[in-house]
Design a protein around this motif. Structure first.
Motif, PDB file in Angstrom:
ATOM      1  N   PHE A  78       0.842  -1.194   0.000  1.00  0.00           N
ATOM      2  CA  PHE A  78       0.000   0.000   0.000  1.00  0.00           C
ATOM      3  C   PHE A  78       0.879   1.247   0.000  1.00  0.00           C
ATOM      4  O   PHE A  78       1.823   1.338   0.778  1.00  0.00           O
ATOM      5  CB  PHE A  78      -0.892  -0.017   1.248  1.00  0.00           C
ATOM      6  CG  PHE A  78      -1.726   1.216   1.440  1.00  0.00           C
ATOM      7  CD1 PHE A  78      -2.759   1.518   0.575  1.00  0.00           C
ATOM      8  CD2 PHE A  78      -1.470   2.064   2.495  1.00  0.00           C
ATOM      9  CE1 PHE A  78      -3.540   2.648   0.753  1.00  0.00           C
ATOM     10  CE2 PHE A  78      -2.243   3.195   2.690  1.00  0.00           C
ATOM     11  CZ  PHE A  78      -3.280   3.488   1.815  1.00  0.00           C
ATOM     12  N   THR A  79       0.558   2.172  -0.882  1.00  0.00           N
ATOM     13  CA  THR A  79       1.276   3.444  -0.906  1.00  0.00           C
ATOM     14  C   THR A  79       0.430   4.478  -0.188  1.00  0.00           C
ATOM     15  O   THR A  79      -0.679   4.795  -0.625  1.00  0.00           O
ATOM     16  CB  THR A  79       1.539   3.901  -2.357  1.00  0.00           C
ATOM     17  OG1 THR A  79       2.282   2.874  -3.017  1.00  0.00           O
ATOM     18  CG2 THR A  79       2.323   5.192  -2.385  1.00  0.00           C
ATOM     19  N   THR A  80       0.933   4.965   0.929  1.00  0.00           N
ATOM     20  CA  THR A  80       0.216   5.968   1.707  1.00  0.00           C
ATOM     21  C   THR A  80       0.804   7.348   1.440  1.00  0.00           C
ATOM     22  O   THR A  80       1.873   7.466   0.840  1.00  0.00           O
ATOM     23  CB  THR A  80       0.257   5.633   3.215  1.00  0.00           C
ATOM     24  OG1 THR A  80      -0.644   6.487   3.909  1.00  0.00           O
ATOM     25  CG2 THR A  80       1.645   5.790   3.797  1.00  0.00           C
ATOM     26  N   GLN A  81       0.116   8.353   1.884  1.00  0.00           N
ATOM     27  CA  GLN A  81       0.596   9.727   1.795  1.00  0.00           C
ATOM     28  C   GLN A  81       0.862  10.216   3.213  1.00  0.00           C
ATOM     29  O   GLN A  81       0.022  10.043   4.089  1.00  0.00           O
ATOM     30  CB  GLN A  81      -0.458  10.633   1.133  1.00  0.00           C
ATOM     31  CG  GLN A  81      -0.841  10.206  -0.270  1.00  0.00           C
ATOM     32  CD  GLN A  81       0.313  10.342  -1.247  1.00  0.00           C
ATOM     33  OE1 GLN A  81       1.022  11.341  -1.253  1.00  0.00           O
ATOM     34  NE2 GLN A  81       0.515   9.333  -2.071  1.00  0.00           N
ATOM     35  N   ILE A  82       2.016  10.810   3.426  1.00  0.00           N
ATOM     36  CA  ILE A  82       2.354  11.371   4.734  1.00  0.00           C
ATOM     37  C   ILE A  82       1.953  12.843   4.729  1.00  0.00           C
ATOM     38  O   ILE A  82       2.395  13.601   3.867  1.00  0.00           O
ATOM     39  CB  ILE A  82       3.871  11.244   5.018  1.00  0.00           C
ATOM     40  CG1 ILE A  82       4.320   9.783   4.983  1.00  0.00           C
ATOM     41  CG2 ILE A  82       4.239  11.926   6.326  1.00  0.00           C
ATOM     42  CD1 ILE A  82       3.772   8.909   6.064  1.00  0.00           C
ATOM     43  N   SER A  83       1.109  13.231   5.685  1.00  0.00           N
ATOM     44  CA  SER A  83       0.682  14.633   5.725  1.00  0.00           C
ATOM     45  C   SER A  83       1.344  15.419   6.847  1.00  0.00           C
ATOM     46  O   SER A  83       1.122  16.614   6.956  1.00  0.00           O
ATOM     47  CB  SER A  83      -0.844  14.722   5.853  1.00  0.00           C
ATOM     48  OG  SER A  83      -1.267  14.160   7.070  1.00  0.00           O
TER      49      SER A  83
END
Length: 174
Positions: A78-83
């Motif tokens: 899974f490719t997540t986005q870091i905010s």
């Protein structure tokens, strides 16, 4: 005109020797990812007694964010986005381990399609699931539970938490 540091081999050697003598820190990078119901993603490592947040150890010269993204991709496909950063925790030396910096990042919300695409893609994990904060407490090691709860609190305040966790009684066994 002055020389650049890299243009002076003698100065470069001197700096490299100083760098080699400086302490190194282990770095762990974890990610808080929620589902659309506000539950938290936990993973069940095969080599630990307790569940954990997704993430893992940074490799040499790898940034904490890069380590977090790589670990989530390796473990769950899974490719997540870091905010943003939610927590930094210094953990003192204990048992056979040197001290450690733990970075916990905000991985946002995984939509229903994202959750269906997740799968265990690394033999280090046996499973993953989403849990309420109360249910997560029963599965996480007490110090990791404190990290998660502080990270959640920091997220609510749009801030960052910093702590120093001391393994009372364990650091003397080194």
């Amino acid at each position: 005109m002055s020389k650049q540091e890299g243009d002076d081999p003698e100065r470069f050697r001197w700096l490299a020797e100083g760098n080699a003598r400086q302490a190194r820190k282990r770095v762990a990078a974890k990610v808080v990812i929620c589902d659309e119901d506000g539950r938290f993603l936990l993973v069940n490592p095969t080599y630990k007694q307790y569940w954990d947040l997704p993430g893992g150890m940074a490799e040499a010269n790898e940034s904490p964010i890069a380590a977090a993204l790589r670990e989530v991709e390796e473990e769950l496909g899974f490719t997540t986005q870091i905010s943003g950063l939610l927590l930094v925790d210094w953990v003192d030396a204990h048992g056979p381990w040197d001290d450690l910096l733990v970075f916990i990042f905000d991985g946002g919300t995984a939509g229903e399609e994202d959750v269906h695409r997740m799968s265990v893609t690394d033999e280090e994990l046996s499973e993953f699931a989403f849990f309420s904060l109360a249910a997560a407490e029963a599965r996480l090691r007490p110090d990791m539970w404190l990290k998660l709860s502080r990270a959640v609190g920091a997220k609510k305040l749009s801030g960052v938490s910093y702590e120093e966790f001391r393994q009372i009684g364990l650091s003397d066994q080194r």
